[in-house]
Every structure is written in C-alpha cells, then in structure tokens.
Design a protein around this motif. Structure first.
Motif, PDB file in Angstrom:
ATOM      1  N   GLN A   1       0.615  -1.302   0.162  1.00  0.00           N
ATOM      2  CA  GLN A   1      -0.207   0.346   0.211  1.00  0.00           C
ATOM      3  C   GLN A   1       1.422   1.348   0.007  1.00  0.00           C
ATOM      4  O   GLN A   1       0.554   2.699  -0.849  1.00  0.00           O
ATOM      5  CB  GLN A   1      -0.915   0.008   1.742  1.00  0.00           C
ATOM      6  N   ALA A   2       2.043   0.951   1.312  1.00  0.00           N
ATOM      7  CA  ALA A   2       2.910   2.120   0.607  1.00  0.00           C
ATOM      8  C   ALA A   2       3.084   2.684  -0.652  1.00  0.00           C
ATOM      9  O   ALA A   2       3.696   3.342  -1.228  1.00  0.00           O
ATOM     10  CB  ALA A   2       4.715   2.327   2.095  1.00  0.00           C
ATOM     11  N   LEU A   3       3.771   1.011  -1.242  1.00  0.00           N
ATOM     12  CA  LEU A   3       4.346   1.526  -2.857  1.00  0.00           C
ATOM     13  C   LEU A   3       3.939   2.135  -3.507  1.00  0.00           C
ATOM     14  O   LEU A   3       3.531   3.050  -4.430  1.00  0.00           O
ATOM     15  CB  LEU A   3       5.103   0.954  -3.107  1.00  0.00           C
ATOM     16  N   ALA A   4       2.028   2.312  -3.405  1.00  0.00           N
ATOM     17  CA  ALA A   4       0.889   2.151  -4.072  1.00  0.00           C
ATOM     18  C   ALA A   4       1.220   3.261  -4.514  1.00  0.00           C
ATOM     19  O   ALA A   4       0.848   3.858  -5.211  1.00  0.00           O
ATOM     20  CB  ALA A   4      -0.217   1.511  -4.066  1.00  0.00           C
ATOM     21  N   GLN A   5       0.639   3.996  -2.816  1.00  0.00           N
ATOM     22  CA  GLN A   5       0.880   5.447  -2.616  1.00  0.00           C
ATOM     23  C   GLN A   5       2.100   6.187  -3.379  1.00  0.00           C
ATOM     24  O   GLN A   5       1.790   7.893  -3.990  1.00  0.00           O
ATOM     25  CB  GLN A   5       0.669   5.726  -1.623  1.00  0.00           C
ATOM     26  N   GLU A   6       2.956   5.864  -3.522  1.00  0.00           N
ATOM     27  CA  GLU A   6       4.688   5.988  -3.265  1.00  0.00           C
ATOM     28  C   GLU A   6       4.160   6.854  -4.978  1.00  0.00           C
ATOM     29  O   GLU A   6       4.532   7.541  -5.571  1.00  0.00           O
ATOM     30  CB  GLU A   6       5.363   5.860  -3.212  1.00  0.00           C
ATOM     31  N   LEU A   7       3.549   6.047  -5.893  1.00  0.00           N
ATOM     32  CA  LEU A   7       3.366   6.076  -7.231  1.00  0.00           C
ATOM     33  C   LEU A   7       2.230   5.927  -7.817  1.00  0.00           C
ATOM     34  O   LEU A   7       2.720   6.820  -9.274  1.00  0.00           O
ATOM     35  CB  LEU A   7       3.839   4.815  -7.901  1.00  0.00           C
ATOM     36  N   GLY A   8       1.521   7.121  -6.883  1.00  0.00           N
ATOM     37  CA  GLY A   8       0.182   7.651  -7.855  1.00  0.00           C
ATOM     38  C   GLY A   8      -1.013   6.575  -7.763  1.00  0.00           C
ATOM     39  O   GLY A   8      -1.269   5.819  -7.845  1.00  0.00           O
ATOM     40  N   GLU A   9      -1.898   7.233  -8.991  1.00  0.00           N
ATOM     41  CA  GLU A   9      -3.077   7.392  -9.299  1.00  0.00           C
ATOM     42  C   GLU A   9      -2.883   5.877 -10.423  1.00  0.00           C
ATOM     43  O   GLU A   9      -3.482   5.608 -10.626  1.00  0.00           O
ATOM     44  CB  GLU A   9      -3.626   8.302 -10.561  1.00  0.00           C
ATOM     45  N   ASN A  10      -1.858   6.127 -11.089  1.00  0.00           N
ATOM     46  CA  ASN A  10      -1.494   4.502 -11.828  1.00  0.00           C
ATOM     47  C   ASN A  10      -0.694   3.883 -11.220  1.00  0.00           C
ATOM     48  O   ASN A  10      -0.571   2.780 -11.737  1.00  0.00           O
ATOM     49  CB  ASN A  10      -0.425   4.983 -13.222  1.00  0.00           C
ATOM     50  N   ALA A  11      -0.748   3.298  -9.494  1.00  0.00           N
ATOM     51  CA  ALA A  11      -0.330   2.111  -9.406  1.00  0.00           C
ATOM     52  C   ALA A  11      -1.967   2.466  -8.068  1.00  0.00           C
ATOM     53  O   ALA A  11      -1.952   2.698  -6.974  1.00  0.00           O
ATOM     54  CB  ALA A  11       0.574   2.344  -8.983  1.00  0.00           C
ATOM     55  N   LYS A  12      -2.021   0.332  -8.456  1.00  0.00           N
ATOM     56  CA  LYS A  12      -2.556   0.312  -6.704  1.00  0.00           C
ATOM     57  C   LYS A  12      -2.700  -1.342  -6.420  1.00  0.00           C
ATOM     58  O   LYS A  12      -1.485  -1.465  -6.597  1.00  0.00           O
ATOM     59  CB  LYS A  12      -4.200   0.164  -7.395  1.00  0.00           C
ATOM     60  N   PHE A  13      -2.764  -1.172  -5.553  1.00  0.00           N
ATOM     61  CA  PHE A  13      -2.348  -2.499  -4.485  1.00  0.00           C
ATOM     62  C   PHE A  13      -3.036  -3.866  -3.942  1.00  0.00           C
ATOM     63  O   PHE A  13      -4.677  -3.094  -4.194  1.00  0.00           O
ATOM     64  CB  PHE A  13      -1.921  -2.123  -3.129  1.00  0.00           C
TER      65      PHE A  13
END
Length: 244
Positions: free
Chosen positions: A44-56
C-alpha cells in the motif's frame, strides 16, 4: 518515455525487492500497475508513492480464487490486463536431507504453481486486448543447479513458459522467462543466505551483485511491444555467471 503507455500490468511480489523495482519503472514508462503481494503495508505504501497509476491488491499467489479476484480488480480499475509479471518467489537454503516435505511443497506452490495459476488467470483478460505479454521470473537456477526446491521450481518455470508460449501464440499472447543471477534483494539478505551469497559473488565475472533495476530494464523490454517477436525464450541477466 511511455514505452508501456497505458498497458495494464499485474506484478506479483510487487511490494519490495525486484517486484517493487519493476513497478516503479513500469509506472515511469506509462503503465498502470497492480502491485500484488501478501505484504499489505509495504504494498500500500508503494502504491501511494507511485500515484494514481498504481494500486495494491493483497494476493496469495497459491490460491486460484485470489488470482481471479486480482484480475477482476485490475480490469475494474484500469481495464483488461496486458502484462503479467510473475515475480513472487521464495528460497530456503537447506540441503535435501534437511528440507522437510512441508518446506518443499511451500517452495513449489509459491515459485511454480503460482506461475501456472497466474498465466491461466490472465488469458481471458488478455484476449480482450488481442494479446499480451507474460514475463515469468525464473533464475539462473532454472538453467544450472542450486538449492533443492528452488532449483526444481525455477527449472519448471522455464519449461512452463515455453509450453505457454506455444499454447497461447495464436491469441497473440507472448511468454518469456527471465533468469537473474545474484541480485541485491531482501531474499538474499536472509540470515541463512547472505554469507553464501557474499562468498559466491567473488566468482561472478562482473565481480558484483546486480541491482534490481538492472533486471527491471530487461523485464520492461519483454513487457513492451519492442519485444513483439520474442516468445518462448529465456533471457539471462547474471553478470556472465553462466557463461563460464
């Protein structure tokens, strides 16, 4: 550069290590990435870091129902899946005499069975996009010997990739395997592995352990349309180790 512009991608084991490296590069290159892992907080932390084009999404890669859900969530969020990177894997540094049946089956389930389940799960979604690319992360131990269980499963990934490439070519779905050597990831930092790895690195022709990003560049190529005529092949990234 948008080498993966709008390609919908599922990356297993994507919360850390090589998987996280792949996710970062893919988003940079325009992909929409589903980070699939059992490590919720890191994913979840990585998805938040990567922005709207990433989801966990939390995914147990050994469970078929989890895979069906992951594909459905990816489609709902971004559209049909174009790319699957089967990256999740484990290793146990024990001899055949020390390895229990339970440990052996766990390695096979995570490293081998999950690849079958993942490939099977994305086929119908990729067909909606008239094709796709499957990148299965094997190892140099899918070419030469190594630890029991790990080697067995990585040889199997290599073989499954070839079988899938032949079986799925008429759908425009490609499948290739990547065979990293010694890579700087949390797996090799395990207490039961790191001393062995440090000693082993001395025998690599390039005299060093690779960075995850060096593998990610190859995975990016195979995921992209640049590799449109490559399927059923193995791609080695090992600093010359298997050339000896």
């Amino acid at each position: 550069m948008n080498r993966l512009n709008d390609k919908v991608t599922i990356i297993t084991g994507g919360a850390r290590g090589m998987g996280a490296s792949h996710a970062r590069l893919f988003v940079e290159e325009g992909a929409k990435v589903m980070i699939a892992d059992i490590l919720e907080s890191e994913g979840q932390a990585l998805a938040q870091e990567l922005g709207e084009n990433a989801k966990f999404i939390k995914l147990d890669v050994t469970k078929e129902e989890n895979w069906k859900e992951a594909v459905a969530v990816a489609e709902g969020a971004f559209g049909p899946v174009n790319v699957l990177v089967n990256n999740a894997g484990i290793s146990v540094n024990k001899s055949i005499e020390e390895t229990t049946e339970e440990e052996y089956r766990r390695i096979i389930d995570i490293n081998q069975v999950s690849v079958f389940l993942g490939m099977k799960a994305v086929i119908s979604s990729m067909k909606k996009s008239d094709g796709g690319s499957i990148v299965n992360i094997s190892s140099i131990n899918g070419i030469v010997g190594g630890a029991i269980g790990y080697t067995d499963s990585k040889f199997a990934v290599r073989g499954m990739t070839k079988a899938a490439a032949l079986g799925l070519a008429h759908y425009g779905i490609r499948a290739n395997s990547v065979h990293p050597g010694v890579i700087e990831t949390p797996m090799i930092a395990q207490e039961d592995s790191k001393d062995v790895v440090n000693d082993f690195a001395k025998y690599i022709p390039n005299k060093r352990v690779a960075k995850p990003e060096e593998v990610s560049s190859l995975v990016l190529y195979l995921a992209s349309d640049e590799s449109s005529y490559s399927t059923g092949s193995e791609f080695v990234v090992d600093g010359g180790l298997t050339a000896q």
